[in-house]
Design an enzyme around this catalytic site. Sequence first.
Site, PDB file in Angstrom:
ATOM      1  N   HIS A 199       0.826  -1.210   0.000  1.00 18.59           N
ATOM      2  CA  HIS A 199       0.000   0.000   0.000  1.00 18.59           C
ATOM      3  C   HIS A 199       0.860   1.259   0.000  1.00 18.59           C
ATOM      4  CE1 HIS A 199      -3.263  -2.676   0.897  1.00 18.59           C
ATOM      5  NE2 HIS A 199      -4.119  -1.686   0.916  1.00 18.59           N
ATOM      6  N   SER A 200       2.088   1.114   0.447  1.00 22.23           N
ATOM      7  CA  SER A 200       2.953   2.283   0.593  1.00 22.23           C
ATOM      8  C   SER A 200       4.156   2.175  -0.340  1.00 22.23           C
ATOM      9  CB  SER A 200       3.423   2.377   2.052  1.00 22.23           C
ATOM     10  OG  SER A 200       4.652   3.053   2.129  1.00 22.23           O
TER      11      SER A 200
END
Lengths: 209, 234
Positions: B10-11
């Site tokens: 997600h990052s």
Amino acid sequence: MALDVTWAVKWLTMCAQAMAEHRLELIELDRAIGDSDHGENMDRGFQAVLDKLAESQPETPGAALKLTAMSLMSKVGGAAGPLYGTAFLRAATTLGDAPDISPAALAQALEAARDGVVARGKAEPGDKTMVDAWTPAVEAAGAASAAGANVLAVLVAAAEAAEEGAAATDPLIARKGRASYLGERSIGHRDPGAVSTALILRAAAGAAA
Amino acid sequence: MTVRLVVVSHSEKIADGAVELAAQMAPDVVILPAGGTDDGRIGTSMEKVMAALAEAADGDGIVILTDLGSAVMTAEAAIEFSGDPDSVVLADAPLIEGLIAAAVAAQTGADLRTVQKAAEAVRGALGQGRDEPVSVNEESRTQHAADWQPEVSESFELVNEAGLHARPAAKIAGGLAGMDADVTINGVDGASMTGLMTLAAGKGSVLRVEANGPDAAKAVRYIQGLVQSGFGES
């Protein structure tokens, strides 16, 4: 009207309008039991679909849906991206290169879309997810098509069933996704994914009217 | 040619950092990050994942490692889109531990399924998986204690200053992943990097290596070579 590529583009345009109109409502629903990004994500996702449609001008409904799948997967970001992306992709695969869609093919495409959502998200009916809107829609569309209804009537039956299915998520306990962390506290809230599914199917009927 | 790895997070920073960390232990393996959304927000992007899969396509297959929730879904959807499910697989493993185990296995030239297995083996060591919270490690430990008769067993003393820390554990686990042998070291699964690290074995500790299977002797020699050379460290 026939469910050709003109219908498909009109449908997707109406989806984008519906997501923009209901953006705050979806955000509020998601704030209660999720991470409040569903309205934002769906709005952005369908705006990207519109950009893509203008740019590449698909020639069949299947091509338009495939392009939609790709845009939603890339732009939505949350779990709804791969879920709706897979739904549109599976429907597109079922439709192939056909220039327009028969009532039976429509019912089949909806079923393929629902099966894609289930395969990707592993949710079952009653888990308080978008599956609770998809499944009654697929059943209603199949019944209408089998009874000899035209495409508009099949789409209207699917949209109504999806709306009822979304409303019926209110008393359920969430068992999938972020809402499942809330357990019983999810009772009394409507699932935002089921609501956005109903909006998409209502737009499909609206575009065919 | 080696198996290649793609990290879906997600990052963007997590994906980039994980790749940086794993690259240190597996300098010859192609490891590509696909973190964050297209516009740099938190989330996963199908486009980034597809781009990474395309860039990694010419190796001996691709193993994808993911963080939470929709990263798994995006990766699965990307495999479906890429239309090549035989050469692209998802490892059901914790991102960092799994990635490092996979990278080390890939560095030794292991094939696709072996690299995937190396990543997934760390689940047992952590005592948890996404689907089945079964501790493979404890099961095998009990079994070994009761009726397990190793074909080959030997003991080696750790000579390097830092002992059995992450990199040595990764070298042992990575090498064993490609061998047909069931190996335990002081009772933990030798193919599990995190399992080995739980031993917290320092300089001077003795490793009791027990092995079964066609490659048992080879596996013990492999570990002996690493331990006695201090894992190439001082």
